[in-house]
Design an enzyme around this catalytic site. Structure first.
Site, short mmCIF file in Angstrom:
data_model
loop_
_atom_site.label_atom_id
_atom_site.label_comp_id
_atom_site.label_asym_id
_atom_site.label_seq_id
_atom_site.Cartn_x
_atom_site.Cartn_y
_atom_site.Cartn_z
N ARG A 96 22.11 -15.24 -27.43
CA ARG A 96 22.96 -14.99 -26.26
C ARG A 96 24.43 -14.92 -26.64
O ARG A 96 25.27 -14.70 -25.77
CB ARG A 96 22.78 -16.12 -25.26
CG ARG A 96 21.89 -15.81 -24.07
CD ARG A 96 21.82 -17.10 -23.28
NE ARG A 96 21.42 -16.94 -21.92
CZ ARG A 96 20.16 -16.94 -21.49
NH1 ARG A 96 19.17 -17.03 -22.33
NH2 ARG A 96 19.90 -16.86 -20.20
N ARG A 117 25.95 -17.34 -14.29
CA ARG A 117 25.04 -16.81 -15.32
C ARG A 117 25.36 -15.35 -15.62
O ARG A 117 25.33 -14.92 -16.77
CB ARG A 117 23.58 -16.97 -14.86
CG ARG A 117 23.09 -18.40 -15.01
CD ARG A 117 21.96 -18.70 -14.07
NE ARG A 117 20.71 -18.02 -14.39
CZ ARG A 117 19.70 -17.90 -13.54
NH1 ARG A 117 19.76 -18.41 -12.32
NH2 ARG A 117 18.59 -17.28 -13.90
N ARG A 122 12.93 -15.85 -6.35
CA ARG A 122 11.93 -16.14 -7.39
C ARG A 122 11.36 -17.56 -7.32
O ARG A 122 12.08 -18.51 -7.13
CB ARG A 122 12.60 -15.91 -8.74
CG ARG A 122 11.77 -16.27 -9.95
CD ARG A 122 12.34 -15.65 -11.20
NE ARG A 122 13.50 -16.37 -11.73
CZ ARG A 122 14.05 -16.07 -12.91
NH1 ARG A 122 13.59 -15.08 -13.63
NH2 ARG A 122 15.09 -16.76 -13.33
N LYS A 133 12.71 -10.19 -18.68
CA LYS A 133 12.39 -10.49 -20.08
C LYS A 133 11.14 -11.38 -20.19
O LYS A 133 10.25 -11.09 -20.98
CB LYS A 133 13.57 -11.19 -20.76
CG LYS A 133 14.89 -10.41 -20.70
CD LYS A 133 16.01 -11.13 -21.44
CE LYS A 133 16.44 -12.45 -20.83
NZ LYS A 133 17.22 -12.32 -19.57
N ARG A 138 13.53 -22.77 -9.81
CA ARG A 138 14.50 -23.27 -10.76
C ARG A 138 15.80 -23.70 -10.08
O ARG A 138 16.28 -23.02 -9.18
CB ARG A 138 14.82 -22.19 -11.80
CG ARG A 138 13.83 -22.16 -12.93
CD ARG A 138 13.98 -20.95 -13.79
NE ARG A 138 15.36 -20.68 -14.20
CZ ARG A 138 15.69 -19.75 -15.07
NH1 ARG A 138 14.75 -19.01 -15.63
NH2 ARG A 138 16.95 -19.55 -15.37
P1 ADP Z 1 17.79 -16.46 -17.33
O1 ADP Z 1 16.68 -16.21 -16.36
O2 ADP Z 1 19.09 -16.73 -16.65
O3 ADP Z 1 17.90 -15.39 -18.37
P2 ADP Z 1 16.82 -18.54 -19.17
O4 ADP Z 1 15.59 -19.17 -18.64
O5 ADP Z 1 16.70 -17.68 -20.35
O6 ADP Z 1 17.53 -17.83 -17.97
O7 ADP Z 1 17.92 -19.66 -19.48
C1 ADP Z 1 18.33 -20.59 -18.49
C2 ADP Z 1 19.57 -21.36 -18.95
O8 ADP Z 1 19.29 -22.01 -20.21
C3 ADP Z 1 20.79 -20.51 -19.23
O9 ADP Z 1 21.53 -20.23 -18.07
C4 ADP Z 1 21.55 -21.42 -20.23
O10 ADP Z 1 22.16 -22.50 -19.58
C5 ADP Z 1 20.42 -21.98 -21.07
N1 ADP Z 1 20.11 -21.12 -22.25
C6 ADP Z 1 18.94 -20.47 -22.48
N2 ADP Z 1 18.99 -19.79 -23.65
C7 ADP Z 1 20.22 -20.02 -24.17
C8 ADP Z 1 20.90 -19.59 -25.35
N3 ADP Z 1 20.29 -18.78 -26.24
N4 ADP Z 1 22.17 -20.02 -25.56
C9 ADP Z 1 22.77 -20.83 -24.69
N5 ADP Z 1 22.21 -21.27 -23.56
C10 ADP Z 1 20.95 -20.87 -23.28
#
Ligand code: ADP
Ligand code: ZN
Length: 215
Positions: A87, A171, A126, A13, A160
């Site tokens: 989400r 996740r 990554r 994404k 990360r």
């Molecule tokens: P990923 O690569 O897992 O899709 P993101 O960078 O989008 O990760 O998000 C990392 C973390 O930030 C998630 O695992 C969660 O803890 C938190 N997070 C991000 N966006 C949201 C959301 N819309 N609602 C709840 N938690 C979120």
């Protein structure tokens, strides 16, 4: 045009969102990036979410909806790319209401389909450039021999805290339990489109461009 990129962690994404920013001047709204920023800036909210994020769980709807609400004020006419938001169903409802309050709507929800094995391989290798955010991978996209970022020349890279196998399991579970119901939600609303997230970055980019260009 406002779009959501929907898909499990590691679906690509962020990579595709950055392309759309470069090619179309759209604004990327990544709640993950915003939360990581909040952590490094040491705000109360940042401290509160750090442990939740590192374990791979979702932070509260209230926090992320608040973050998105603030950013919607920065509309530049080219549209928003929602990346990692919504989400949960509550977040999806809130987004619909916020957009409506701004006289805007959601044009496309693009689901990026990738199987779990590929996600694990992608995420556990990554790393990114600490200065510009360029994304690399131990196996599929290593740094050039000089160890410098191809984009900005920096040699400082970071990984990360939640890109490890244990957090990734959590996740993925959060994705299947809380986020994947959005596929049905947007299908019912009529704006769901799916692309094959296992194709090359350029092919995925082309599939997304085709969806956006059709209006
Ligand atoms: P990923 O690569 O897992 O899709 P993101 O960078 O989008 O990760 O998000 C990392 C973390 O930030 C998630 O695992 C969660 O803890 C938190 N997070 C991000 N966006 C949201 C959301 N819309 N609602 C709840 N938690 C979120
Ligand atoms: Zn860089």
């Amino acid at each position: 045009m406002n779009i959501i990129l929907l898909g499990p962690p590691g679906a690509g994404k962020g990579t595709q969102a950055k392309r759309l920013v470069d090619e179309r001047g759209m604004i990327q709204l990544s709640t993950g990036d915003m939360l990581r920023e909040a952590r490094t800036s040491g705000t109360e909210m940042g401290k509160k979410v750090a442990a939740v994020m590192d374990a791979g769980n979702l932070v509260t709807d209230e926090i992320v909806i608040g973050l998105i609400e603030e950013r919607l004020e920065g509309d530049n006419g080219a549209g928003f790319i929602f990346d990692g938001f919504p989400r949960t169903l509550a977040q999806a409802d809130a987004l619909g209401e916020l957009l409506a309050a701004h006289g805007a709507k959601l044009d496309h929800v693009i689901e990026m389909q990738v199987d779990d094995d590929a996600l694990v391989a992608r995420i556990t290798g990554r790393f990114t450039c600490a200065d510009c955010g360029e994304v690399y991978h131990d196996v599929t996209r290593p740094l050039p021999a000089d160890g410098k970022c191809v984009n900005c020349g920096s040699t400082e890279m970071k990984r990360r805290a939640d890109d490890n196998e244990e957090s990734l399991k959590t996740r993925l579970m959060a994705y299947y339990k809380q986020t994947s119901p959005l596929i049905g939600y947007y299908y019912a609303k009529g704006n769901l489109k799916s692309v094959d997230g296992l194709a090359s970055m350029d092919e995925v980019g082309a599939s997304i461009a085709a969806i956006l260009d059709q209006g």
